[in-house]
Design a protein around this motif. Structure first.
Motif, short mmCIF file in Angstrom:
data_model
loop_
_atom_site.label_atom_id
_atom_site.label_comp_id
_atom_site.label_asym_id
_atom_site.label_seq_id
_atom_site.Cartn_x
_atom_site.Cartn_y
_atom_site.Cartn_z
N LEU A 1 -31.16 18.26 18.57
CA LEU A 1 -30.58 18.20 17.22
C LEU A 1 -29.12 17.76 17.27
O LEU A 1 -28.67 16.99 16.41
CB LEU A 1 -30.74 19.54 16.52
CG LEU A 1 -32.19 19.94 16.20
CD1 LEU A 1 -32.24 21.35 15.62
CD2 LEU A 1 -32.87 18.93 15.30
N ALA A 2 -28.38 18.22 18.27
CA ALA A 2 -26.99 17.80 18.42
C ALA A 2 -26.93 16.30 18.72
O ALA A 2 -26.06 15.59 18.18
CB ALA A 2 -26.31 18.60 19.52
N TYR A 3 -27.84 15.82 19.55
CA TYR A 3 -27.88 14.39 19.88
C TYR A 3 -28.22 13.56 18.63
O TYR A 3 -27.58 12.54 18.36
CB TYR A 3 -28.92 14.15 20.98
CG TYR A 3 -29.05 12.71 21.40
CD1 TYR A 3 -28.04 12.07 22.12
CD2 TYR A 3 -30.18 11.98 21.07
CE1 TYR A 3 -28.15 10.74 22.50
CE2 TYR A 3 -30.30 10.65 21.44
CZ TYR A 3 -29.30 10.04 22.15
OH TYR A 3 -29.41 8.73 22.52
N GLN A 4 -29.19 14.03 17.85
CA GLN A 4 -29.56 13.33 16.62
C GLN A 4 -28.37 13.28 15.65
O GLN A 4 -28.12 12.26 15.01
CB GLN A 4 -30.75 14.00 15.94
CG GLN A 4 -32.04 13.99 16.74
CD GLN A 4 -32.72 12.65 16.76
OE1 GLN A 4 -32.22 11.67 17.29
NE2 GLN A 4 -33.90 12.61 16.19
N ALA A 5 -27.63 14.38 15.54
CA ALA A 5 -26.46 14.43 14.65
C ALA A 5 -25.40 13.43 15.12
O ALA A 5 -24.76 12.76 14.30
CB ALA A 5 -25.89 15.84 14.60
N LYS A 6 -25.21 13.31 16.42
CA LYS A 6 -24.26 12.35 16.97
C LYS A 6 -24.68 10.91 16.63
O LYS A 6 -23.87 10.10 16.20
CB LYS A 6 -24.16 12.51 18.49
CG LYS A 6 -23.27 11.50 19.18
CD LYS A 6 -23.41 11.64 20.70
CE LYS A 6 -23.03 10.41 21.45
NZ LYS A 6 -23.82 9.24 21.20
N LEU A 7 -25.98 10.62 16.80
CA LEU A 7 -26.48 9.28 16.48
C LEU A 7 -26.36 8.99 14.99
O LEU A 7 -26.03 7.86 14.59
CB LEU A 7 -27.94 9.11 16.92
CG LEU A 7 -28.20 9.14 18.41
CD1 LEU A 7 -29.69 8.89 18.68
CD2 LEU A 7 -27.35 8.12 19.16
N GLU A 8 -26.62 10.00 14.16
CA GLU A 8 -26.47 9.82 12.72
C GLU A 8 -25.01 9.50 12.38
O GLU A 8 -24.73 8.59 11.59
CB GLU A 8 -26.92 11.08 11.98
CG GLU A 8 -26.82 10.96 10.48
CD GLU A 8 -27.27 12.22 9.76
OE1 GLU A 8 -26.95 12.33 8.56
OE2 GLU A 8 -27.92 13.09 10.37
N ALA B 1 -31.27 6.04 11.65
CA ALA B 1 -31.56 5.79 10.24
C ALA B 1 -32.28 6.99 9.62
O ALA B 1 -31.85 7.52 8.60
CB ALA B 1 -32.39 4.52 10.07
N PHE B 2 -33.37 7.41 10.25
CA PHE B 2 -34.17 8.53 9.76
C PHE B 2 -34.84 9.20 10.95
O PHE B 2 -35.14 8.54 11.95
CB PHE B 2 -35.28 8.06 8.80
CG PHE B 2 -34.78 7.37 7.57
CD1 PHE B 2 -34.29 8.09 6.49
CD2 PHE B 2 -34.80 5.98 7.49
CE1 PHE B 2 -33.82 7.45 5.36
CE2 PHE B 2 -34.34 5.33 6.36
CZ PHE B 2 -33.85 6.06 5.29
N ALA B 3 -35.13 10.49 10.82
CA ALA B 3 -35.88 11.20 11.86
C ALA B 3 -36.47 12.46 11.26
O ALA B 3 -35.90 13.05 10.35
CB ALA B 3 -34.98 11.55 13.04
N GLY B 4 -37.62 12.85 11.79
CA GLY B 4 -38.22 14.10 11.35
C GLY B 4 -39.66 14.23 11.78
O GLY B 4 -40.26 13.27 12.27
N PRO B 5 -40.22 15.42 11.59
CA PRO B 5 -41.60 15.69 11.99
C PRO B 5 -42.60 15.08 11.02
O PRO B 5 -42.27 14.80 9.86
CB PRO B 5 -41.67 17.22 11.98
CG PRO B 5 -40.66 17.62 10.96
CD PRO B 5 -39.55 16.60 11.05
N MET B 6 -43.81 14.89 11.52
CA MET B 6 -44.90 14.35 10.71
C MET B 6 -46.06 15.34 10.68
O MET B 6 -46.28 16.08 11.64
CB MET B 6 -45.38 13.02 11.29
CG MET B 6 -44.29 11.95 11.27
SD MET B 6 -44.82 10.41 12.04
CE MET B 6 -46.07 9.88 10.87
N SER B 7 -46.82 15.30 9.60
CA SER B 7 -48.00 16.16 9.47
C SER B 7 -49.19 15.53 10.18
O SER B 7 -49.14 14.38 10.62
CB SER B 7 -48.34 16.36 7.99
OG SER B 7 -48.92 15.18 7.46
#
Length: 128
Positions: free
Chosen positions: A43-50, A56-62
């Motif tokens: 999550l920290a890495y994703q926040a840095k990339l954001e 652009a976008f990231a998240g879980p899928m059903s």
């Protein structure tokens, strides 16, 4: 089959946006405890990339029913090349630890829209 560069040039010539992004699908490769252990660093890495504009976008899928989480994630990167996007995905702590595995594809966005509503006095932001 049409080469990617030829397809992109043809799309642009007909007026399409031809915005090239990179899509990683990420799936668990180890036990859920391993995935959970890597989550804070991920999550920290994703926040840095954001923050730097690479995410652009990231998240879980059903699952296919839309009723249950299946563990698959979708990450859309902004990068100068497929190799640069691969490097971003490879550096993700989830992937570095082996807790998750990913596949990467180029994605050319030609059509669609995004609506953003900013309420200045209410300080509400919504995107559709």
């Amino acid at each position: 089959m049409v080469a990617w560069t030829d397809y992109k040039a043809e799309a642009k010539s007909r007026g399409a946006l031809a915005l090239e992004l990179y899509v990683a699908t990420s799936i668990p490769a180890k036990a859920s405890e391993d995935v959970k252990a890597s989550l804070p660093a991920h999550l920290a890495y994703q926040a840095k990339l954001e923050a730097d504009g690479s995410l652009a976008f990231a998240g879980p899928m059903s699952d296919e029913t839309g009723e249950h989480m299946q563990g698959m994630g979708l990450i859309i990167y902004r990068a100068d090349s497929l190799e640069a996007a691969q490097a971003l995905a490879k550096a993700d702590p989830m992937h570095q630890s082996g807790a998750r595995a990913y596949t990467m594809r180029r994605w050319m966005i030609n059509e669609g829209s995004v609506s953003l509503h900013v309420g200045l006095s209410t300080k509400n932001i919504s995107m559709t």
